[in-house]
Design a protein around this motif. Structure first.
Motif, PDB file in Angstrom:
ATOM      1  N   VAL A 126     -76.228 -48.907  24.695  1.00 51.32           N
ATOM      2  CA  VAL A 126     -77.079 -49.764  25.630  1.00 51.32           C
ATOM      3  C   VAL A 126     -76.169 -49.662  26.798  1.00 51.32           C
ATOM      4  O   VAL A 126     -75.124 -49.874  26.947  1.00 51.32           O
ATOM      5  CB  VAL A 126     -77.029 -51.210  25.032  1.00 51.32           C
ATOM      6  CG1 VAL A 126     -78.191 -51.867  25.777  1.00 51.32           C
ATOM      7  CG2 VAL A 126     -77.681 -50.981  23.497  1.00 51.32           C
ATOM      8  N   GLY A 127     -77.236 -49.691  27.826  1.00 52.55           N
ATOM      9  CA  GLY A 127     -76.586 -49.592  29.256  1.00 52.55           C
ATOM     10  C   GLY A 127     -77.442 -49.388  30.330  1.00 52.55           C
ATOM     11  O   GLY A 127     -78.758 -49.011  30.113  1.00 52.55           O
ATOM     12  N   SER A 128     -77.331 -49.575  31.543  1.00 50.04           N
ATOM     13  CA  SER A 128     -78.073 -49.257  32.755  1.00 50.04           C
ATOM     14  C   SER A 128     -78.309 -47.888  32.702  1.00 50.04           C
ATOM     15  O   SER A 128     -77.352 -46.929  31.952  1.00 50.04           O
ATOM     16  CB  SER A 128     -77.409 -49.696  33.923  1.00 50.04           C
ATOM     17  OG  SER A 128     -76.243 -49.116  34.211  1.00 50.04           O
ATOM     18  N   PRO A 129     -79.345 -47.429  33.622  1.00 51.14           N
ATOM     19  CA  PRO A 129     -79.420 -46.004  33.523  1.00 51.14           C
ATOM     20  C   PRO A 129     -78.280 -45.031  33.876  1.00 51.14           C
ATOM     21  O   PRO A 129     -77.926 -44.169  33.528  1.00 51.14           O
ATOM     22  CB  PRO A 129     -80.526 -45.608  34.533  1.00 51.14           C
ATOM     23  CG  PRO A 129     -81.395 -46.845  34.323  1.00 51.14           C
ATOM     24  CD  PRO A 129     -80.547 -48.073  33.914  1.00 51.14           C
ATOM     25  N   GLN A 130     -77.615 -45.701  35.067  1.00 49.01           N
ATOM     26  CA  GLN A 130     -76.510 -45.293  35.508  1.00 49.01           C
ATOM     27  C   GLN A 130     -75.153 -45.084  34.543  1.00 49.01           C
ATOM     28  O   GLN A 130     -74.681 -44.116  34.494  1.00 49.01           O
ATOM     29  CB  GLN A 130     -75.942 -45.941  36.832  1.00 49.01           C
ATOM     30  CG  GLN A 130     -76.759 -45.610  37.961  1.00 49.01           C
ATOM     31  CD  GLN A 130     -77.915 -46.584  37.950  1.00 49.01           C
ATOM     32  OE1 GLN A 130     -78.014 -47.575  37.094  1.00 49.01           O
ATOM     33  NE2 GLN A 130     -78.558 -46.494  38.996  1.00 49.01           N
ATOM     34  N   GLU A 131     -75.147 -46.032  33.709  1.00 53.05           N
ATOM     35  CA  GLU A 131     -74.024 -46.013  32.747  1.00 53.05           C
ATOM     36  C   GLU A 131     -74.243 -45.049  31.693  1.00 53.05           C
ATOM     37  O   GLU A 131     -73.419 -44.297  31.172  1.00 53.05           O
ATOM     38  CB  GLU A 131     -73.896 -47.585  32.004  1.00 53.05           C
ATOM     39  CG  GLU A 131     -73.194 -48.564  32.723  1.00 53.05           C
ATOM     40  CD  GLU A 131     -73.349 -49.797  32.412  1.00 53.05           C
ATOM     41  OE1 GLU A 131     -72.849 -50.906  32.862  1.00 53.05           O
ATOM     42  OE2 GLU A 131     -74.476 -50.265  31.424  1.00 53.05           O
ATOM     43  N   ILE A 132     -75.479 -45.022  31.365  1.00 53.84           N
ATOM     44  CA  ILE A 132     -75.895 -44.040  30.313  1.00 53.84           C
ATOM     45  C   ILE A 132     -75.604 -42.596  30.778  1.00 53.84           C
ATOM     46  O   ILE A 132     -75.348 -41.666  29.957  1.00 53.84           O
ATOM     47  CB  ILE A 132     -77.356 -44.292  29.655  1.00 53.84           C
ATOM     48  CG1 ILE A 132     -76.927 -45.490  28.752  1.00 53.84           C
ATOM     49  CG2 ILE A 132     -77.901 -43.099  29.132  1.00 53.84           C
ATOM     50  CD1 ILE A 132     -78.293 -45.996  28.265  1.00 53.84           C
TER      51      ILE A 132
END
Ligand code: ADP
Ligand code: MG
Length: 357
Positions: A218-224
């Motif tokens: 689970v994460g922000s688009p940038q994290e993923i």
């Protein structure tokens, strides 16, 4: 605006089978957040969404809307607005009648109904379309009617299951921007389901990547995108090379690996990666973070070009590096590059990331 919490939610359709369609899913969706369940077909997205809507009850686990434990509430008590892939509109009714439907069921008075239908149609930029027949509208307009019908009841949460799948590519991009605008303006907590990673990245505050009923990350688009947790997420989101490289040193948030050239480089890693000298690390490298090395520049990888594809934005190369196929997306590649050429590749080190198997 409310938050939605899923706590160890599982669903087994077949009690005798080991495989759960949804397997111990725990996520908290913030009030007003646009949250996406993303994953390949059959991974349990729709089943998860249907449990939030109340069409299925979990086999185990709890679902909360704010302070309310809604796990076993019927769908109509939950006040969710649903939008489906196939619109599910009534073709013989007008636009206004379709949008008014949920208000009729709730016995909202005629004047109030008319006022709220106009308001919902304005929200989706379809003012003036109320008297039209559904079959006189384009696919994109029909999907906006479906959205208006969901919004008109002033739902506590907005649930959208692959709402853009029936639209062609250009309309899909326009409509996704439109859905996000409407969600922002209405302030609804939204749970969106898609198998399309580009759509998920473009629309979402946060994404849960699912595989085989389980949430992988689970994460922000940038994290993923920049910090995928494992090889599945790295490959499912965009394209990624996952290189196996020997570990020569390790710290809390970094791993030192040796390249085939003999050089060693440091790669970022999540806390608790557990790798030590002598292990093999899996390193995710996006194609756009691999470029052609200049003539006298030290190259991280060397190999023979096996495929060249010009896309306009970049030239996609596949390079066979000692039996490993490496994908590179090179901006401003020389037009002379050809299959069979021996090339050196450079890695954008800051963007490499250690993933779990
Ligand atoms: P997705 O929406 O991610 O494509 P689904 O949630 O529809 O996935 O399905 C997850 C799994 O549960 C699949 O293996 C599917 O075959 C199974 N499944 C879904 N709905 C039912 C059902 N009503 N009865 C039995 N199995 C189901
Ligand atoms: Mg589905």
């Amino acid at each position: 605006m409310i938050d939605v919490r899923l706590t160890a939610v599982s669903k087994r359709f077949d009690k005798s089978s080991d495989a759960a369609a949804v397997d111990e899913v725990t996520v908290t969706i913030g009030a007003g957040e646009f949250f996406t369940l993303l994953g390949p077909s059959g991974c349990g997205k729709t089943t998860t969404l249907r449990m939030v809507a109340g069409f299925y009850f979990p086999t185990s686990g709890q679902i909360h809307f704010g302070d309310d434990d809604v796990t076993h509430w019927s769908p109509n008590k939950r006040d969710t607005g649903m939008v489906f892939q196939n619109y599910a509109l009534f073709p013989h009714m007008t636009v206004a009648q379709n949008v008014a439907y949920g208000l009729r069921v709730r016995r909202v008075s005629r004047t109030e109904r008319d006022r709220r239908v106009s308001e919902a149609l304005a929200q989706v930029h379809l003012s003036g379309y109320g008297a039209r027949r559904i079959d006189a509208l384009s696919g994109g307009q029909q999907q906006r009617v479906a959205l208006a019908r969901a919004l008109v009841i002033r739902p506590r949460t907005l649930l959208l299951d692959e709402p853009l799948s029936n639209l062609d590519a250009k309309l899909r991009e326009e409509t996704r921007t439109e859905i996000r605008r409407i969600q922002r303006e209405s302030g609804n907590t939204a749970i969106y389901v898609t198998h399309d990673q580009a759509e998920a990245m473009a629309m979402s505050d946060r994404i849960a990547v699912m595989q085989s009923g389980k949430v992988q990350q689970v994460g922000s688009p940038q994290e993923i995108y920049y910090r995928p947790t494992n090889a599945f997420v790295a490959r499912f989101i965009g394209r990624s090379n996952v290189l196996s490289l020997p570990v020569v040193g390790a710290g809390e948030n970094r791993v030192e690996v040796r390249l085939s050239s003999g050089a060693t480089i440091e790669v970022g890693a999540a806390t608790g990666h557990g790798l030590t000298e002598g292990d093999t690390a899996l390193v995710s490298a996006r194609p756009e973070h691999i470029t052609l090395a200049g003539g006298d520049e030290e190259s991280a990888l060397r190999g023979r070009v096996t495929h060249v594809e010009f896309t306009g934005m970049a030239t996609n190369l596949t390079v066979d590096c000692d039996g490993t196929e490496v994908m590179a997306a090179v901006i401003d590649a020389p037009a002379t590059i050809n299959v069979g050429d021996l090339v050196g590749l450079r890695l954008v080190r800051e963007r490499l990331w250690v993933v779990k198997p």
